[in-house]
Enzyme design. Structure first.
Site, PDB file in Angstrom:
ATOM      1  N   GLU A 166     -68.489  -3.049 -45.208  1.00 31.32           N
ATOM      2  CA  GLU A 166     -67.588  -2.651 -44.538  1.00 31.32           C
ATOM      3  C   GLU A 166     -67.906  -1.290 -43.742  1.00 31.32           C
ATOM      4  O   GLU A 166     -67.468  -0.234 -43.994  1.00 31.32           O
ATOM      5  CB  GLU A 166     -66.197  -2.266 -45.377  1.00 31.32           C
ATOM      6  CG  GLU A 166     -65.714  -3.697 -45.846  1.00 31.32           C
ATOM      7  CD  GLU A 166     -64.400  -3.405 -46.513  1.00 31.32           C
ATOM      8  OE1 GLU A 166     -63.985  -2.031 -46.686  1.00 31.32           O
ATOM      9  OE2 GLU A 166     -63.545  -4.448 -46.567  1.00 31.32           O
ATOM     10  N   GLU A 354     -64.645 -11.072 -49.412  1.00 34.70           N
ATOM     11  CA  GLU A 354     -63.399 -10.276 -50.312  1.00 34.70           C
ATOM     12  C   GLU A 354     -62.011 -10.860 -49.813  1.00 34.70           C
ATOM     13  O   GLU A 354     -61.778 -11.025 -48.210  1.00 34.70           O
ATOM     14  CB  GLU A 354     -63.355  -8.887 -50.065  1.00 34.70           C
ATOM     15  CG  GLU A 354     -64.287  -8.032 -50.865  1.00 34.70           C
ATOM     16  CD  GLU A 354     -64.293  -6.492 -50.757  1.00 34.70           C
ATOM     17  OE1 GLU A 354     -63.073  -6.020 -50.467  1.00 34.70           O
ATOM     18  OE2 GLU A 354     -65.329  -6.090 -50.834  1.00 34.70           O
TER      19      GLU A 354
HETATM   20  C1  BGC Z   1     -63.160  -2.761 -50.164  1.00 38.92           C
HETATM   21  C2  BGC Z   1     -62.984  -2.870 -51.741  1.00 38.92           C
HETATM   22  C3  BGC Z   1     -61.466  -2.510 -51.975  1.00 38.92           C
HETATM   23  C4  BGC Z   1     -60.659  -3.442 -51.436  1.00 38.92           C
HETATM   24  C5  BGC Z   1     -59.250  -3.233 -51.490  1.00 38.92           C
HETATM   25  C6  BGC Z   1     -62.189  -3.110 -49.326  1.00 38.92           C
HETATM   26  O1  BGC Z   1     -62.062  -2.311 -48.295  1.00 38.92           O
HETATM   27  O2  BGC Z   1     -64.264  -3.388 -49.936  1.00 38.92           O
HETATM   28  O3  BGC Z   1     -64.001  -2.069 -52.240  1.00 38.92           O
HETATM   29  O4  BGC Z   1     -61.236  -2.357 -53.415  1.00 38.92           O
HETATM   30  O5  BGC Z   1     -61.128  -3.515 -49.898  1.00 38.92           O
HETATM   31  O6  BGC Z   1     -58.972  -1.821 -50.929  1.00 38.92           O
END
Ligand code: BGC
Length: 450
Positions: A166, A354
């Site tokens: 990110e 993610e």
């Molecule tokens: C990040 C994580 C974070 C998740 C939830 C992403 O921006 O890579 O480290 O915990 O989102 O906020």
């Protein structure tokens, strides 16, 4: 009820990041990171929480790998803490840091789980920050050197490498909005950081190729599909600027070798010289990658607002569902985003590196955690991902964020994203939530009931 089945080689996984889970912030020779510094300054984090201990994964990684095995994960995405490897960010290597990741990777391989390593998930060595951090072009060079060390040490064991997690959050949330380490509020600094981070990505891709490792390298970009509130010309302008700021500023240099023109014009009008860039940088940044990682949590819905520099304002529809982060649940946004990436950006494999949701989980009287809302969130997003595959997108895998509850940056331990509950007060006990059981079931069946 109909069944949906994913492609046979589809990879199911879960993700974490070093600072959010490891703890052991000053053990075995690890150097200070910008997150150590930032969290130790009172007032930056909810409840003044820190990652000093976090989930104590540094000491409990064996137990954690056992849990991953129980869930049947194909792959585990974790990040390497740069200051564990190079306490000062460059120069002297800390062997104990390398040993930790070697043991973790060995353990994963023994459990039949494929390791996927992210080189940078935000914990920059503080010593480099003292020298300007990512605003200093030299940091890109030091990142590349650090990457080369990791390729050399673990390259034959880790099949998939992610350079950065990110870049948008690193640059904007940390340097424009000041909510993350290092905590600056300076637009030009943020643009310089964004450029240097992307540059370091390209340099590390080049080194990967030169290392001759037989693996894959890519980058993870956070994206949110943007929708205009109406068909009006104004809302379309708002949508375009929001998309350029959140998504295209990072996608376009990496996959098209250029920055979005209209936003660049705007920056040039405002700042004269928005940031330093050398001839040839975009060529380096756009070196061919093997896959694209995307993090998706929600969409953006925007309307035109003349008073805003970028002419857009976010809207939150009243009739939508929201997570504990106050993020709108919008699975269709994932399908639309994947289709757009396929049409406009790449035919290479895409991994959702993610996706997940925070909710206020409680341990029930039966000792379990019935996180029904997260179960529903995940089911809907699995379906949305499957829909994109049906429509021809080359989606190769899906990692839930996160394997376990952890240090949620500015929110500390106040927000829980895990599919495994961490009972911080009770000796860090791990409890599989219902969502973990859902993932186990989905992996077993390689699909779910629709
Ligand atoms: C990040 C994580 C974070 C998740 C939830 C992403 O921006 O890579 O480290 O915990 O989102 O906020």
């Amino acid at each position: 009820m109909a069944k949906i089945i994913f492609p046979e080689d589809f990879e199911w996984g879960a993700a974490t990041a070093s600072y959010q889970i490891e703890g052991a912030y000053n053990e075995d020779g690890k150097g200070e990171s910008i997150w150590d510094r930032f969290t130790h300054q009172k007032g930056n984090i909810v409840n003044n929480d820190t990652g000093d201990v976090a989930c104590d994964h540094y000491h409990r990684y064996q137990e954690d790998v056992e849990l991953m095995k129980e869930l049947g994960l194909d792959s585990y995405r974790f990040s390497i803490a740069w200051p564990r490897i190079l306490p000062a960010g460059k120069g002297k290597i800390n062997q104990k840091g390398i040993d930790f990741y070697k043991s973790l990777v060995d353990q994963l391989l023994k459990a039949g789980i494929e390791p996927s390593a992210t080189l940078y998930h935000w914990d920059l060595p503080q010593k480099l920050q003292d020298n300007g951090g990512w605003e200093n072009r030299d940091t890109a060079k030091y990142f590349d050197e650090y990457a080369q060390i990791m390729y050399r040490e673990l390259g034959d064991l880790i099949p998939r490498w992610i350079t950065h997690n990110e870049p948008m959050v690193v640059s904007m949330v940390g340097n424009l909005w000041g909510e993350h380490a290092p905590g600056f509020k300076d637009y030009q600094k943020a643009l310089q950081v964004a450029h240097n981070v992307l540059l370091s990505h390209g340099m590390a891709v080049k080194s990967f190729r030169e290392s001759g490792i037989d693996g894959e390298v890519g980058i993870t970009i956070n994206l949110n599909h943007v929708y205009p509130d109406s068909d009006s010309r104004e809302d379309q302008i708002a949508k375009d600027y929001c998309d350029a700021f959140n998504n295209r500023w990072f996608l376009d240099p990496v996959l098209k070798g250029k920055y979005p023109e209209k936003l660049m014009d705007l920056y040039q009008n405002k700042f004269d010289k928005p940031f330093e860039m050398e001839a040839g940088d975009l060529k380096i940044i756009s070196r061919e990658i093997d896959f694209l990682g995307i993090n998706y949590y929600s969409r953006a819905l925007v309307e035109y607002d003349e008073s805003e520099f970028l002419n857009f304002k976010s809207i939150k529809p009243e009739d939508s569902d929201y997570t504990a982060m106050d993020w709108e649940v919008y699975p269709q946004g994932l399908t639309d985003l994947l289709k757009r990436l396929d049409q406009e950006y790449t035919k290479k494999p895409i991994f959702i590196t993610e996706n997940g949701a925070a909710y206020d989980d409680q341990i029930a009287e039966d000792g379990r955690v019935h996180d029904q809302k997260r179960v529903e969130y995940l089911e809907k997003h699995f379906q949305a991902a499957h829909q994109a595959i049906e429509e021809g997108v080359n989606l190769a895998g899906y990692y839930v964020w996160s394997l376990m509850d952890n240090f949620e940056w500015a929110f500390g331990y106040d927000k829980r994203f895990g599919i495994i509950y961490i009972d911080y007060e009770n000796n860090q006990k791990r409890i599989l939530k219902d969502s973990a059981l859902l993932l186990k079931d989905v992996i077993e069946k390689n699909g779910l009931e629709k």
